[in-house]
Design an enzyme around this catalytic site. Structure first.
Site, PDB file in Angstrom:
ATOM      1  N   LYS A 132       0.982  -1.103   0.105  1.00 16.70           N
ATOM      2  CA  LYS A 132       0.044  -0.030   0.100  1.00 16.70           C
ATOM      3  C   LYS A 132       0.816   1.115  -0.009  1.00 16.70           C
ATOM      4  O   LYS A 132       1.639   1.394   0.834  1.00 16.70           O
ATOM      5  CB  LYS A 132      -1.118   0.034   1.117  1.00 16.70           C
ATOM      6  CG  LYS A 132      -1.916   1.325   1.160  1.00 16.70           C
ATOM      7  CD  LYS A 132      -2.928   0.923   2.426  1.00 16.70           C
ATOM      8  CE  LYS A 132      -3.706   2.205   2.780  1.00 16.70           C
ATOM      9  NZ  LYS A 132      -4.766   2.026   3.576  1.00 16.70           N
ATOM     10  N   ASP A 136     -13.399   5.308  10.064  1.00 18.89           N
ATOM     11  CA  ASP A 136     -13.861   5.049   8.545  1.00 18.89           C
ATOM     12  C   ASP A 136     -14.307   3.573   8.456  1.00 18.89           C
ATOM     13  O   ASP A 136     -14.067   3.123   7.488  1.00 18.89           O
ATOM     14  CB  ASP A 136     -12.705   5.367   7.929  1.00 18.89           C
ATOM     15  CG  ASP A 136     -12.869   5.869   6.495  1.00 18.89           C
ATOM     16  OD1 ASP A 136     -14.220   6.138   6.096  1.00 18.89           O
ATOM     17  OD2 ASP A 136     -11.998   6.077   5.776  1.00 18.89           O
TER      18      ASP A 136
HETATM   19  P1  ADP Z   1      -7.484   3.821   1.179  1.00 16.63           P
HETATM   20  O1  ADP Z   1      -6.867   4.244   2.434  1.00 16.63           O
HETATM   21  O2  ADP Z   1      -7.053   4.718  -0.073  1.00 16.63           O
HETATM   22  O3  ADP Z   1      -9.005   3.792   1.144  1.00 16.63           O
HETATM   23  P2  ADP Z   1      -7.615   0.944   1.478  1.00 16.63           P
HETATM   24  O4  ADP Z   1      -6.322   0.501   2.287  1.00 16.63           O
HETATM   25  O5  ADP Z   1      -9.140   0.996   1.861  1.00 16.63           O
HETATM   26  O6  ADP Z   1      -7.098   2.397   1.101  1.00 16.63           O
HETATM   27  O7  ADP Z   1      -7.450  -0.166   0.315  1.00 16.63           O
HETATM   28  C1  ADP Z   1      -7.974   0.080  -0.971  1.00 16.63           C
HETATM   29  C2  ADP Z   1      -8.447  -0.982  -1.679  1.00 16.63           C
HETATM   30  O8  ADP Z   1      -7.507  -1.868  -1.759  1.00 16.63           O
HETATM   31  C3  ADP Z   1      -9.347  -1.785  -0.519  1.00 16.63           C
HETATM   32  O9  ADP Z   1     -10.689  -1.416  -0.655  1.00 16.63           O
HETATM   33  C4  ADP Z   1      -9.325  -3.129  -1.121  1.00 16.63           C
HETATM   34  O10 ADP Z   1      -9.920  -3.673  -2.324  1.00 16.63           O
HETATM   35  C5  ADP Z   1      -7.704  -3.282  -1.473  1.00 16.63           C
HETATM   36  N1  ADP Z   1      -6.919  -3.735  -0.452  1.00 16.63           N
HETATM   37  C6  ADP Z   1      -6.054  -3.017   0.367  1.00 16.63           C
HETATM   38  N2  ADP Z   1      -5.528  -3.617   1.327  1.00 16.63           N
HETATM   39  C7  ADP Z   1      -5.736  -5.072   1.001  1.00 16.63           C
HETATM   40  C8  ADP Z   1      -5.436  -6.277   1.362  1.00 16.63           C
HETATM   41  N3  ADP Z   1      -4.325  -6.579   2.501  1.00 16.63           N
HETATM   42  N4  ADP Z   1      -5.612  -7.395   0.685  1.00 16.63           N
HETATM   43  C9  ADP Z   1      -6.582  -7.367  -0.248  1.00 16.63           C
HETATM   44  N5  ADP Z   1      -6.985  -6.319  -0.830  1.00 16.63           N
HETATM   45  C10 ADP Z   1      -6.733  -5.094  -0.209  1.00 16.63           C
END
Ligand code: ADP
Ligand code: MG
Length: 447
Positions: A124, A229
């Site tokens: 991320k 959130d």
């Molecule tokens: P933001 O802070 O930009 O909202 P998120 O952490 O919510 O970011 O991640 C965005 C998207 O990426 C999530 O909705 C999910 O679909 C995917 N995602 C994030 N982390 C994971 C993970 N550990 N495993 C699988 N998918 C993930």
């Protein structure tokens, strides 16, 4: 062109020297919004001509951005920052390849990554500043008093927070991804199977999942935390109806003055969504007063925002920092608002970043010390230069010295420039006055 592609392969195209320049810019950014070319050259310890060529390359490929308003300077772009973090992960053996993009969040990019064993994980990259500042400010307490913003810095802060929470929660068996590694604005975590709940049309057992989610909100609060959130975008649901909570850099402490509001908002979010999407309504839901028994304070361990006192004080600090900075540069009048703003943000960052930055510095040294086996160009030009940043202390000290010198030079340059403009202005005024005198006191009857 090759470097533009976001791919670990392209790390090969960057030589050790190019990384050295990137690291030098990063260090310079601790107290310069735009790092003077001269400072980059000095910190990197590379020869003048080589440094200029590499800076040019990195700029061409958009890893650095350039500005020459007051002086010639560069800063890292997100892409440049990405490569520094990726390189560090690769050097540490955390990852060996980057795969497809699996998500774009409001404030992040999410990629699938693999390590040498072929294990799949998730990277991320935090990208604050993508949405409007006001909205981020509303959402993130710790930005409340900041006026101008170094987005790389805040993205890193956000990633560090998220990683710290993830570790603390994982240690206590909360359903969160397994935290693997973090560096700069990036975290590497386990891949969560399933889908975000917003993509799940129907649940096999909605009352059970509803119960699990409410339970999770309560458990968090019992540990001193409110997610803030907690919605269908940040809950992953597997085929077996397992739930995993993701995305929590914005968590606040149960001691936050608006804790009650945040808590019931998270609860309400789940209720509304279950009613709308799964037609499930329940009168059973937790409230902060009746259902919470705080027994552990993860928030205090991590100093979740709202708990720390410093944040309340930053206003004053800002003011004094700005005042003193402004005094030294108040020659020009009028439109230097933007300038003092940017200075303030640098001052903001400085104290925190120097202490927070130590891990970066360490990883920077890792970068510089590991001989870059993938680079085919590097180390040829100047093999001796690779050691000057090798110990943290000495690099820190010489960095400060160098910085003082460069700052002094800049001040002189700015003073000279101010004098020049002042002289020009005086000359203009003079001639205007003369003109006025000529017109008024011109000889009568001259027309
Ligand atoms: P933001 O802070 O930009 O909202 P998120 O952490 O919510 O970011 O991640 C965005 C998207 O990426 C999530 O909705 C999910 O679909 C995917 N995602 C994030 N982390 C994971 C993970 N550990 N495993 C699988 N998918 C993930
Ligand atoms: Mg999210």
């Amino acid at each position: 062109k090759q470097i533009m592609k976001f791919d670990v392969e392209v790390l090969r195209y960057l030589s050790a020297h190019e990384f050295r320049v990137l690291v030098a810019v990063e260090m310079g950014m601790k107290n310069h919004e735009m790092v003077p070319t001269e400072l980059i050259e000095t910190i990197s310890g590379l020869k003048h001509a080589l440094a200029y060529r590499l800076i040019g390359n990195l700029h061409k490929h958009k890893l650095l951005s350039h500005e020459s308003k007051i002086y010639d300077g560069y800063k890292l772009t997100f892409l440049g920052y990405d490569f520094l973090a990726l390189k560090t992960f690769v050097n540490r053996g955390t990852i060996s390849g980057v795969g497809r993009k699996i998500g774009v969040g409001k404030e992040s990019d999410i990629y699938e990554v693999v390590n040498e064993n072929g294990d799949s994980m998730v990277l991320k990259l935090h990208r604050l500043g993508r949405i409007s500042f006001r909205r981020v400010k509303e959402k993130r307490d710790y930005l409340r008093h900041r006026n101008n913003t170094n987005w790389l810095y805040f993205s890193r802060l956000s990633a560090m927070r998220e990683f710290a929470y993830m570790q603390a929660l994982h240690d206590r068996n909360f359903p969160v991804p397994i935290p693997h590694d973090s560096n700069r604005h990036c975290i590497v975590m386990s891949y969560v199977p399933g889908y975000p709940m917003c993509q799940v049309r129907s649940l096999r057992n909605s009352p059970e999942i509803y119960g699990k989610l409410m339970d999770l909100i309560v458990q968090l609060a019992d540990h001193g935390l409110i997610h803030c959130d907690f919605n269908e975008f940040n809950i992953m649901v597997s085929d077996e109806d397992e739930i995993t909570m993701i995305d929590f850099p914005q968590m606040v402490s149960i001691d936050h003055k608006d804790a009650e509001m945040y808590f019931s908002r998270d609860v309400q979010c789940v209720r509304t969504y279950f009613e709308k999407r799964y037609h499930f309504v329940s009168d059973e839901y937790p409230t902060l007063h009746e259902d919470i028994n705080v027994h552990t304070h993860i928030d205090r361990d991590i100093e979740a925002s709202g708990y720390t006192k410093e944040e309340e004080d930053t206003d004053d600090d800002d003011a004094s920092a700005t005042a003193s900075e402004d005094e030294s540069s108040s020659g020009e009048s009028g439109d230097d608002d933007t300038e003092s703003d940017s200075k303030r943000s640098i001052e903001d960052c400085k104290s925190e970043q120097i202490s927070l930055g130590e891990t970066d510095l360490k990883s920077a040294n890792d970068l510089l010390q590991t001989k870059d086996e993938s680079s085919n160009v590097s180390n040829v030009d100047d093999p001796q230069s690779v050691s000057s940043l090798s110990t943290q202390k000495s690099s820190d000290m010489s960095f400060r010295e160098i910085d003082m010198r460069v700052r002094k030079k800049l001040r002189e340059k700015q003073r000279r420039q101010r004098m020049r403009t002042a002289r020009k202005r005086a000359a203009r005024n003079n001639s205007r006055q003369k003109l006025a005198v000529d017109i008024q006191g011109g000889k009568p009857g001259g027309w």
